[in-house]
Scaffold this motif. Structure first.
Motif, short mmCIF file in Angstrom:
data_model
loop_
_atom_site.label_atom_id
_atom_site.label_comp_id
_atom_site.label_asym_id
_atom_site.label_seq_id
_atom_site.Cartn_x
_atom_site.Cartn_y
_atom_site.Cartn_z
N HIS A 161 0.81 -1.22 0.00
CA HIS A 161 0.00 0.00 0.00
C HIS A 161 0.84 1.27 0.00
N CYS A 173 -7.31 0.44 -5.30
CA CYS A 173 -6.74 -0.69 -4.58
C CYS A 173 -7.81 -1.29 -3.66
N CYS A 175 -7.66 -1.81 -0.67
CA CYS A 175 -7.65 -1.19 0.65
C CYS A 175 -8.54 0.04 0.71
N CYS A 180 -1.92 2.36 -5.12
CA CYS A 180 -1.01 1.50 -4.34
C CYS A 180 -0.24 0.56 -5.27
ZN LIG Z 1 -3.82 -0.22 -1.11
#
Ligand SMILES: [Zn+2]
Length: 318
Positions: A161, A173, A175, A180
């Motif tokens: 990340h 991403c 996340c 990332c």
């Molecule tokens: Zn990420």
């Protein structure tokens, strides 16, 4: 004295009795039919019992247990978030310790795998390593001066990340953020980029032929095959992944000055030319002093690294 190591995946739990040198004396695996904390604890209990009986250990001889979990952890054996299992705020260490009747140390799965490589795999014999695993996601672990770095809140090493394309232009991403490294290099995202290319370009590309009517068949190995075969769309995805990963790793090597850089994970294992490309980029972009010191190695323990590392880390929980 032996310790118990557990590798907890999204679909299975594997338990092993491990000696002080990091050798697996006996191991057993159970499928996870349900993913509630109680069901997972019961599955682990079964696998641990089988491994102990295979190793002919009485429970008194194996005092402690270590377990690697894919997710974010908090001190006290709490799992804050484990996306694979759908868990939030589970007092997993406590539940497992009660079930097994042993001290339990809960660690991040990557930290466990890196500790396994450090203790009895590709990192053996040196004190400073940087471990990068590229599988469906991208993770890393730093061992510096013989100590694993966890950071102030336990989330150090989230290499996947780090940003390679900051801002709105970056790919989305998993996340929730954009740009990332993992969004360009992780196996899930390589697959997604290939699907997008096939949908955009249709027939007449190597990727389209490799998909043979089903884009879910495309893997990182298909990407390497298509890219090396000259498919322009595959080559763009592949070159970008190699460059971003190579530069990101090179920068870490410049910062950390490890004796060894250890590369592992499914994408690295299934794409030998990509691994070489990354190594070439690392050599090209690492600052000269750090470059002269680093040796690049492939992770040596395969799927055993997490189990072995967790068992060895459990020694400090005894
Ligand atoms: Zn990420």
């Amino acid at each position: 004295v032996h310790t118990l190591g557990i590798d907890l995946g999204g679909t299975y739990a594997r338990a092993g009795v491990v000696d002080a040198e990091g050798r697996i004396v006996a191991a057993a695996k159970t499928a996870l039919t349900q993913r509630t904390p109680e069901a997972v604890v019961a599955a682990i209990q079964g696998a641990a019992k089988d491994a102990l009986s295979l190793a002919k250990e009485t429970s008194a001889e194996v005092a402690s247990c270590g377990i690697g979990v894919a997710g974010q952890l908090r001190p006290g054996g709490f799992v804050s978030v484990a996306p694979n299992l759908g868990w939030r705020d589970v007092p997993f260490g406590q539940l497992l310790a009660a079930a097994l009747g042993r001290n339990v140390r809960v660690v991040n799965d990557l930290a466990a795998a890196a500790w396994g490589e450090f203790s009895s795999g590709a990192g053996r014999g040196v004190n400073d390593i940087f471990v990068v695993f590229v599988g469906s996601g991208v993770g890393s672990s730093i061992i510096s001066g013989g100590r694993q770095l966890h950071g102030s809140t336990g989330v150090a090493g989230e290499f996947g990340h780090t940003k390679v394309v900051p801002g709105a232009a970056g790919r989305q991403c998993g996340c929730g953020e954009r740009g990332c490294l993992e969004a360009y290099v992780g196996g899930h995202n390589l697959n997604r980029q290939m699907r997008e290319a096939v949908e955009r370009l249709g027939a007449g590309t190597r990727l389209f032929d490799l998909a043979a009517g089903d884009v879910s068949r495309l893997t990182s190995a298909s990407l390497e095959e298509a890219a090396l075969g000259g498919d322009p769309a595959a080559k763009e995805i592949y070159d970008t992944a190699a460059l971003y990963l190579g530069v990101a790793v090179a920068n870490m090597v410049t910062v950390l000055n490890p004796a060894r850089l250890i590369l592992g994970g499914g994408v690295i294992n299934h794409c030998p030319a990509l691994r070489q490309r990354v190594e070439d980029h690392v050599m090209a972009f690492t600052n000269a002093n750090a470059r002269a010191a680093v040796q690049v190695k492939t992770a040596a323990l395969g799927d055993d690294s997490g189990l072995i590392g967790a068992a060895l880390l459990a020694r400090s929980a005894a």
